[in-house]
Design a protein around this motif. Structure first.
Motif, PDB file in Angstrom:
ATOM      1  N   UNK A 178      39.132  33.641  34.626  1.00  0.00           N
ATOM      2  CA  UNK A 178      39.712  33.863  35.953  1.00  0.00           C
ATOM      3  C   UNK A 178      38.771  33.530  37.084  1.00  0.00           C
ATOM      4  N   UNK A 179      37.837  32.582  36.848  1.00  0.00           N
ATOM      5  CA  UNK A 179      36.857  32.226  37.888  1.00  0.00           C
ATOM      6  C   UNK A 179      37.546  31.743  39.172  1.00  0.00           C
ATOM      7  N   UNK A 180      38.643  30.999  39.008  1.00  0.00           N
ATOM      8  CA  UNK A 180      39.348  30.444  40.176  1.00  0.00           C
ATOM      9  C   UNK A 180      39.939  31.571  41.046  1.00  0.00           C
ATOM     10  N   UNK A 181      40.568  32.523  40.399  1.00  0.00           N
ATOM     11  CA  UNK A 181      41.172  33.628  41.166  1.00  0.00           C
ATOM     12  C   UNK A 181      40.079  34.514  41.762  1.00  0.00           C
ATOM     13  N   UNK A 182      38.949  34.645  41.038  1.00  0.00           N
ATOM     14  CA  UNK A 182      37.815  35.415  41.578  1.00  0.00           C
ATOM     15  C   UNK A 182      37.304  34.750  42.864  1.00  0.00           C
ATOM     16  N   UNK A 183      37.212  33.418  42.819  1.00  0.00           N
ATOM     17  CA  UNK A 183      36.738  32.665  43.986  1.00  0.00           C
ATOM     18  C   UNK A 183      37.700  32.869  45.177  1.00  0.00           C
ATOM     19  N   UNK A 184      38.997  32.822  44.904  1.00  0.00           N
ATOM     20  CA  UNK A 184      39.982  32.989  45.972  1.00  0.00           C
ATOM     21  C   UNK A 184      39.934  34.408  46.545  1.00  0.00           C
ATOM     22  N   UNK A 185      39.706  35.383  45.668  1.00  0.00           N
ATOM     23  CA  UNK A 185      39.618  36.771  46.128  1.00  0.00           C
ATOM     24  C   UNK A 185      38.395  36.937  47.035  1.00  0.00           C
ATOM     25  N   UNK A 186      37.257  36.354  46.621  1.00  0.00           N
ATOM     26  CA  UNK A 186      36.028  36.445  47.417  1.00  0.00           C
ATOM     27  C   UNK A 186      36.240  35.766  48.777  1.00  0.00           C
ATOM     28  N   UNK A 187      36.874  34.596  48.721  1.00  0.00           N
ATOM     29  CA  UNK A 187      37.143  33.832  49.941  1.00  0.00           C
ATOM     30  C   UNK A 187      37.982  34.637  50.952  1.00  0.00           C
ATOM     31  N   UNK A 188      38.847  35.508  50.453  1.00  0.00           N
ATOM     32  CA  UNK A 188      39.740  36.275  51.339  1.00  0.00           C
ATOM     33  C   UNK A 188      38.963  37.284  52.177  1.00  0.00           C
ATOM     34  N   UNK A 189      37.739  37.611  51.752  1.00  0.00           N
ATOM     35  CA  UNK A 189      36.934  38.570  52.510  1.00  0.00           C
ATOM     36  C   UNK A 189      37.358  40.025  52.295  1.00  0.00           C
ATOM     37  N   UNK A 190      38.340  40.254  51.430  1.00  0.00           N
ATOM     38  CA  UNK A 190      38.819  41.625  51.182  1.00  0.00           C
ATOM     39  C   UNK A 190      37.863  42.343  50.218  1.00  0.00           C
ATOM     40  N   UNK A 191      37.804  43.679  50.293  1.00  0.00           N
ATOM     41  CA  UNK A 191      37.026  44.403  49.272  1.00  0.00           C
ATOM     42  C   UNK A 191      37.621  44.164  47.888  1.00  0.00           C
ATOM     43  N   UNK A 192      36.743  43.944  46.895  1.00  0.00           N
ATOM     44  CA  UNK A 192      37.218  43.646  45.537  1.00  0.00           C
ATOM     45  C   UNK A 192      36.656  44.668  44.550  1.00  0.00           C
ATOM     46  N   UNK A 193      37.546  45.244  43.746  1.00  0.00           N
ATOM     47  CA  UNK A 193      37.102  46.077  42.626  1.00  0.00           C
ATOM     48  C   UNK A 193      37.270  45.236  41.364  1.00  0.00           C
ATOM     49  N   UNK A 194      36.193  45.084  40.596  1.00  0.00           N
ATOM     50  CA  UNK A 194      36.310  44.351  39.321  1.00  0.00           C
ATOM     51  C   UNK A 194      36.657  45.341  38.217  1.00  0.00           C
ATOM     52  N   UNK A 195      37.777  45.083  37.550  1.00  0.00           N
ATOM     53  CA  UNK A 195      38.207  45.949  36.467  1.00  0.00           C
ATOM     54  C   UNK A 195      38.107  45.186  35.144  1.00  0.00           C
ATOM     55  N   UNK A 196      37.277  45.699  34.238  1.00  0.00           N
ATOM     56  CA  UNK A 196      37.183  45.121  32.894  1.00  0.00           C
ATOM     57  C   UNK A 196      38.084  45.972  32.009  1.00  0.00           C
ATOM     58  N   UNK A 197      39.239  45.412  31.655  1.00  0.00           N
ATOM     59  CA  UNK A 197      40.286  46.181  30.960  1.00  0.00           C
ATOM     60  C   UNK A 197      40.146  46.044  29.436  1.00  0.00           C
ATOM     61  N   UNK A 198      40.932  46.785  28.710  1.00  0.00           N
ATOM     62  CA  UNK A 198      41.008  46.743  27.238  1.00  0.00           C
ATOM     63  C   UNK A 198      39.679  47.148  26.589  1.00  0.00           C
ATOM     64  N   UNK A 199      38.942  48.029  27.274  1.00  0.00           N
ATOM     65  CA  UNK A 199      37.662  48.533  26.773  1.00  0.00           C
ATOM     66  C   UNK A 199      37.854  49.260  25.435  1.00  0.00           C
ATOM     67  N   UNK A 200      39.075  49.793  25.221  1.00  0.00           N
ATOM     68  CA  UNK A 200      39.363  50.501  23.953  1.00  0.00           C
ATOM     69  C   UNK A 200      39.215  49.588  22.741  1.00  0.00           C
ATOM     70  N   UNK A 201      39.362  48.267  22.971  1.00  0.00           N
ATOM     71  CA  UNK A 201      39.308  47.328  21.846  1.00  0.00           C
ATOM     72  C   UNK A 201      37.892  46.800  21.610  1.00  0.00           C
ATOM     73  N   UNK A 202      36.911  47.334  22.350  1.00  0.00           N
ATOM     74  CA  UNK A 202      35.533  46.853  22.225  1.00  0.00           C
ATOM     75  C   UNK A 202      34.616  47.952  21.705  1.00  0.00           C
ATOM     76  N   UNK A 203      33.506  47.524  21.134  1.00  0.00           N
ATOM     77  CA  UNK A 203      32.435  48.434  20.769  1.00  0.00           C
ATOM     78  C   UNK A 203      31.857  49.049  22.062  1.00  0.00           C
ATOM     79  N   UNK A 204      31.503  50.338  22.040  1.00  0.00           N
ATOM     80  CA  UNK A 204      31.080  51.040  23.257  1.00  0.00           C
ATOM     81  C   UNK A 204      29.877  50.359  23.921  1.00  0.00           C
ATOM     82  N   UNK A 205      28.902  49.979  23.102  1.00  0.00           N
ATOM     83  CA  UNK A 205      27.675  49.371  23.623  1.00  0.00           C
ATOM     84  C   UNK A 205      27.981  48.015  24.285  1.00  0.00           C
TER      85      UNK A 205
END
Ligand code: GTP
Ligand code: MG
Length: 302
Positions: A108-135
């Motif tokens: 999603x680099x393209x959408x990240x770039x567009x979000x940054x360009x908008x100048x709006x505050x951005x919260x990055x959410x890394x989802x589906x953490x349940x499917x990953x090892x905790x570390x």
């Protein structure tokens, strides 16, 4: 006489954006404790920006679920991209969702770039953490924390609800002060008939494989109360005769199953008894026709 100061309220829009299938709709449903956004294991499930309203004591957040951001190959895909861009432009806060479990190289680099360009505050959410090892999950979050462009970085699970309350708190911190924008009991800005088309589409996505669901649109032709029941007549549009055959199925079995499952979901949603009648229509090349996209509600009809 002592004057009672009115409570200070906050209210605004938080757009949930990201690639297809990262879990945006699951997240909006979780955050608002609703099932208004349809969810499926297939990419490109969401087609319209849908606002779902969460009213809390002193804060009202309008979460905007958006279509997954992807390459525009047809007029329909182009409409998705434009809808996401318009939403980012209008929103107060961008919640950018990524899926660390995907094997794809595009995160999603393209959408990240567009979000940054908008100048709006951005919260990055890394989802589906349940499917990953905790570390592994912790490392992923800390790696992104150094990026000063994000107001915060959170590892969450929309599926289990893990850290979703933290996300709500982060959104509230960034919300502008102001009066509520919707009534305290309002759940969405979309009408009931829109959700009826979505619940039919959800069953088509669940019951059919491969391409057919992506070439399907649903329109409501009748939505009226008759003898204590809501009569809904809907057209299911496909591009070709072969797709129509698949939708109807052997002896009409498939369309019957779609109808039964969708009716149950619509009854739960409307909390009323429903009679649902489905008709399959061939609208050649509708995904490439701007007129059809307007007619089906995927493009502004202005
Ligand atoms: N394991 C796991 N799966 C999740 C999580 N969130 C969503 N999913 C699954 O991911 C798939 C896609 O979810 P959606 O919510 O439809 O994704 P979306 O980003 O809205 O997809 P589009 O509308 O196509 O852009 C579904 O099968 C969900 O059950 C999560 O936190 N953990
Ligand atoms: Mg979605």
């Amino acid at each position: 006489m002592e004057r009672v100061r009115p409570p200070i309220t906050k209210a605004g829009f938080a757009a949930i954006v990201g690639l297809p299938n990262v879990g945006k709709s699951t997240l909006v449903n979780r955050l608002t404790d609703t099932k208004l956004s349809i969810v499926s294991p297939k990419a490109q499930t969401t087609r319209n920006t849908v606002s779902v309203i969460l009213t809390l004591p002193n804060a009202q957040i309008i979460f905007q679920d958006t279509p997954g951001f992807h390459e525009a190959t047809t007029a329909l895909n182009q409409a998705f991209v434009e809808s996401v861009l318009r939403t980012i432009k209008m929103t107060d806060i961008v919640v950018f969702v990524i899926d660390p479990t995907t094997k794809k190289s595009n995160h999603g680099e393209e959408i990240e770039r567009l979000a940054v360009q908008s100048g709006k505050p951005i919260i990055l959410v890394i989802n589906k953490i349940d499917a990953l090892d905790k570390k592994v999950a912790e490392d992923l979050v800390s790696k992104r924390l150094s990026n000063k462009r994000f107001s915060s970085v959170l590892g969450i699970s929309a599926l289990t609800g893990y850290n979703c309350d933290l996300l709500i708190n982060e959104v509230i911190k960034l919300l502008p002060k102001g009066p509520y924008l919707f009534g305290e009991d309002d759940l969405s800005d979309m009408p009931e008939r829109f959700f009826a088309t979505e619940l039919i589409r959800e069953q088509i996505l669940n019951l059919l494989v491969q391409e057919v669901p992506h070439k399907t649109a649903v329109t409501i032709e009748t939505f009226k109360e008759i003898e204590n029941r809501v009569l809904i007549q809907a057209n299911i549009h496909v591009e070709r005769d072969s797709q129509k055959k698949i939708l109807i199925g052997k002896g009409g079995n498939m369309i019957k199953n779609i109808g039964t499952a969708a009716r149950q979901r619509i009854e739960e949603f409307l909390e009323r008894s429903v009679r649902l009648e489905l008709f399959v229509k061939v609208s050649p090349n509708w995904t490439r026709s701007t007129n059809k996209l307007k007619e089906f509600g995927y493009l502004d009809s202005r």
